[in-house]
Write an enzyme that holds these catalytic residues in place. Structure first.
Site, PDB file in Angstrom:
ATOM      1  N   HIS A   1      72.673  53.019   0.112  1.00 51.12           N
ATOM      2  CA  HIS A   1      73.714  52.092  -0.338  1.00 51.12           C
ATOM      3  C   HIS A   1      74.869  52.817  -1.017  1.00 51.12           C
ATOM      4  CE1 HIS A   1      70.836  48.509   0.074  1.00 51.12           C
ATOM      5  NE2 HIS A   1      71.667  48.577   1.081  1.00 51.12           N
TER       6      HIS A   1
ATOM      7  N   GLU B   1      69.322  51.945  30.627  1.00 54.54           N
ATOM      8  CA  GLU B   1      69.021  53.175  29.894  1.00 54.54           C
ATOM      9  C   GLU B   1      67.742  53.846  30.388  1.00 54.54           C
ATOM     10  OE1 GLU B   1      68.670  52.267  25.686  1.00 54.54           O
ATOM     11  OE2 GLU B   1      67.664  50.382  26.073  1.00 54.54           O
TER      12      GLU B   1
ATOM     13  N   ASN C   1      72.436  57.176  25.456  1.00 53.39           N
ATOM     14  CA  ASN C   1      71.543  57.950  24.580  1.00 53.39           C
ATOM     15  C   ASN C   1      70.141  58.060  25.185  1.00 53.39           C
ATOM     16  OD1 ASN C   1      73.724  57.757  22.922  1.00 53.39           O
ATOM     17  ND2 ASN C   1      72.848  56.223  21.569  1.00 53.39           N
ATOM     18  N   ASP C   2      69.615  56.906  25.582  1.00 50.69           N
ATOM     19  CA  ASP C   2      68.284  56.934  26.181  1.00 50.69           C
ATOM     20  C   ASP C   2      68.340  57.362  27.638  1.00 50.69           C
ATOM     21  OD1 ASP C   2      66.269  56.356  24.269  1.00 50.69           O
ATOM     22  OD2 ASP C   2      67.129  54.358  24.046  1.00 50.69           O
TER      23      ASP C   2
ATOM     24  N   CYS D   1      77.631  51.865  26.041  1.00 49.37           N
ATOM     25  CA  CYS D   1      77.499  51.750  24.587  1.00 49.37           C
ATOM     26  C   CYS D   1      76.741  52.904  23.950  1.00 49.37           C
ATOM     27  CB  CYS D   1      76.874  50.418  24.191  1.00 49.37           C
ATOM     28  SG  CYS D   1      75.161  50.273  24.706  1.00 49.37           S
TER      29      CYS D   1
END
Ligand code: PEP
Ligand code: MG
Length: 584
Positions: A195, A438, A461-462, A509
């Site tokens: 945070h 993916e 990414n995958d 994406c």
């Protein structure tokens, strides 16, 4: 300390700061652990309740201040702290220690903080680890009231501004600092999703963390430091030459920031008039205001895992609905693509008690869990459907590898719709449904999948990990993880061609979408939208405004003829004109 040296940590908030170190004292408590008399228990409980009341009041005031000073979303960080003070598991533990072991309120609170913080700290998941800081933070606040001492208003050096250095920094400590006095932050511990890091980003304060174990000697008050929040480096006792270099870099960084902010409202169109919508990926809704301010056309990927990872129990339909509705309303008609739970693999959720697997990336994860645990899946779909009344909400399924999976998901969606009908709830019955591409199998049957859904979003990414059989989490083989590999490029082409033939939309994406180098690929492939992390958006847009779609189409043809990832990368780096025709 001797002559200058540099350390590599993790950049948690971008920007450059040059200034003197101010060491924030750690909260240390000296609480005598003596048993109390049974007759004093009532008094101890009254003290505890009064401490909780005072802590809550204080948190409400901080929330209000942060909301006015930084933003409403950042202020909601303190809701998590308020929730801990109401958490029955946490509070029962405190009560039990007091009642069963005859311990004072402060000893019971301290033991409970230590126990819970350790529990979170031991978890594999970085996000959950950082929740330990929140527990310590709120616990320290409560202890402060129980003991009647106020160490958090640390003495400030005579000569602000300064670079705050601490072992770890809690959101409360940051909330008590005057942003005008803080040039930058350095901490030994912590992570980018802590945070304090989220607040520092919102406040525009450069932040480098993760220096634990890297300092031969401790930092001292007044040490001259340079911190580079983009590179994640800290220079200690830099010489004049380095200071001058960084001063120049800082003014260039600020000028570039201004230039980028100036194009936030400019339409995302190439020099030759081709439009490419730029959307953002989000793993929480914290940065939604920043995304909208940078001109995002919408959220192309909302990773919903955070809703599950932030909670100690399964999030209810209402809890999820609340998050999705807030995001949809804030986006005011811009698309919000909500990806259903993509847990498993590298992301875990404690209360699901997922089994440890030898091949987690190939295991029980994402849509596979949703189709197995249709109770969870239905709850999430109902929450998304209800939120669809409030904006342009779309549903996206992760890790799809077969037509059967899409059809099974559709059956659950229909069931969720029927349940809402029975409950008299309204929703957008024509909600768009899409899938992530993916898994290589999905590429191979992209033509068949395109008949089942309304859109594709390519998760590079995958896709890179599965196409190249390179675990994206394994550093030992990170050099083999090549998004520019010709196999990946061919898969992108196959997927886009299939989508176009069936007339459905396709976007990208994965991280590659935020890589400026890859931009000619999207323009060349004729993709209409891409979705990336928030900080990547404006740099990509700047590149887009200076690009030409016709040249990109040519470049893509040449890239498709390349034989290696290195050739493709070199081709993109050199640009269309500068490189000789690649050998076919
Ligand atoms: C992807 O795989 O490219 C993707 C966007 O999803 P995640 O990174 O969440 O797996
Ligand atoms: Mg993925």
């Amino acid at each position: 300390m001797g002559s200058g040296f540099s350390l590599n940590g993790i950049g948690a908030s971008p920007g450059i700061a040059i200034g003197k170190a101010f060491l924030l004292p750690a909260w240390e408590w000296n609480i005598p652990d003596e048993a109390i008399d049974a007759n004093d228990l009532t008094f101890e409980f009254e003290k505890l309740f009064e401490g909780i009341r005072a802590s809550k009041l204080e948190l409400e005031l901080i929330k209000q201040d942060i909301s006015e000073m930084i933003g409403k979303q950042e202020s909601e960080i303190f809701d998590a702290h308020l929730a801990i003070l109401d958490d029955p598991i946490f509070m029962n533990e405190v009560h039990n220690i007091m009642k069963r072991q005859y311990k004072s309120a402060e000893v019971a609170v301290k033991e409970t903080i230590d126990k819970f913080a350790l529990m979170f700290d031991l978890l594999d998941d970085n996000y959950m680890k950082e929740r330990a800081t929140d527990i310590k933070d709120v616990g320290n606040r409560l202890l402060k009231h129980l003991l009647g001492v106020f160490p958090e208003t640390a003495p400030v050096p005579d000569e602000p501004p300064f670079i705050v250095c601490a072992k770890e920094l809690s959101p409360s400590q940051l909330s008590h600092m005057n942003p005008q006095q803080v040039l930058g932050i350095v901490t030994m511990l912590g992570g980018t999703t802590s945070h304090a890091a989220i607040m520092a980003r919102a406040m525009g304060i450069p932040f480098v963390l993760g220096l634990e174990g890297k300092l031969a000697e401790p930092l001292e008050n007044g040490d001259l430091l340079i911190i580079d929040g983009d590179a994640g480096t800290v220079h200690i006792h830099p010489d004049d030459k380095l200071v001058e270099t960084y001063k120049a870099r800082k003014s260039e960084w600020l000028a570039e920031k201004d230039r980028l902010n100036a194009i936030a409202g400019v339409p995302p169109v190439t020099e030759d008039g081709v439009r490419l919508e730029l959307l953002v990926n989000m793993s929480s809704i914290q940065d939604l205001d920043a995304a909208i301010a940078s001109g995002a056309a919408g959220v192309g990927l909302l990773r919903t895992e955070f809703i599950y990872m932030e909670n100690s129990a399964l999030p209810t339909e209402d809890e999820q609905f609340d998050v999705y509705r807030r995001a949809a309303e804030k986006l005011g008609g811009r698309p919000l693509v909500i990806r259903t739970l993509d847990i498993g693999g590298d992301k875990n959720v404690d209360f699901l008690a997922l089994p440890r697997e030898d091949n987690a990336a190939l295991g029980y994860r994402a849509i596979r869990i949703s189709l197995d645990r249709t109770d969870l899946f239905r709850t999430q779909l109902k929450a998304i459907l209800r939120a669809s009344r409030y904006g342009n909400v779309k549903i996206m399924y992760p890790m799809i590898a077969s037509v059967e999976e899409v059809r099974a998901a559709r059956d659950v969606l229909r069931m969720a719709m029927r349940e809402l009908d029975d409950a008299g709830e309204t929703y957008n019955a024509d909600i768009e449904v899409g899938i992530m591409i993916e898994v290589p199998a999905a590429v191979a049957i992209a033509d068949l999948l395109a008949e089942e859904v309304q859109f594709f979003s390519i998760g590079t990414n995958d896709l890179v990990q599965y196409a190249l059989a390179v675990d994206r989490m394994n550093e030992a083989i990170a050099h083999l993880y090549d998004p520019y590999h010709p196999a990946v490029l061919r898969m992108l082409k196959t997927t886009v061609d299939a989508a176009k033939r069936r007339g459905i939309s396709v976007s990208v994406c994965g991280e590659l979408a935020g890589d400026r180098l890859a931009l000619p690929l999207w323009l060349g492939l004729g993709i209409g939208e891409i979705s990336m992390s928030v900080p990547a958006l404006l740099p990509v847009k700047k590149e887009l405004l200076a690009s030409r779609a016709d040249a990109s189409a040519e470049l893509l043809q040449r890239a498709l003829a390349c034989r290696t990832g290195a050739e493709i990368k070199a081709l993109l780096q050199a640009g269309c004109a500068a490189i000789p025709q690649a050998e076919a």
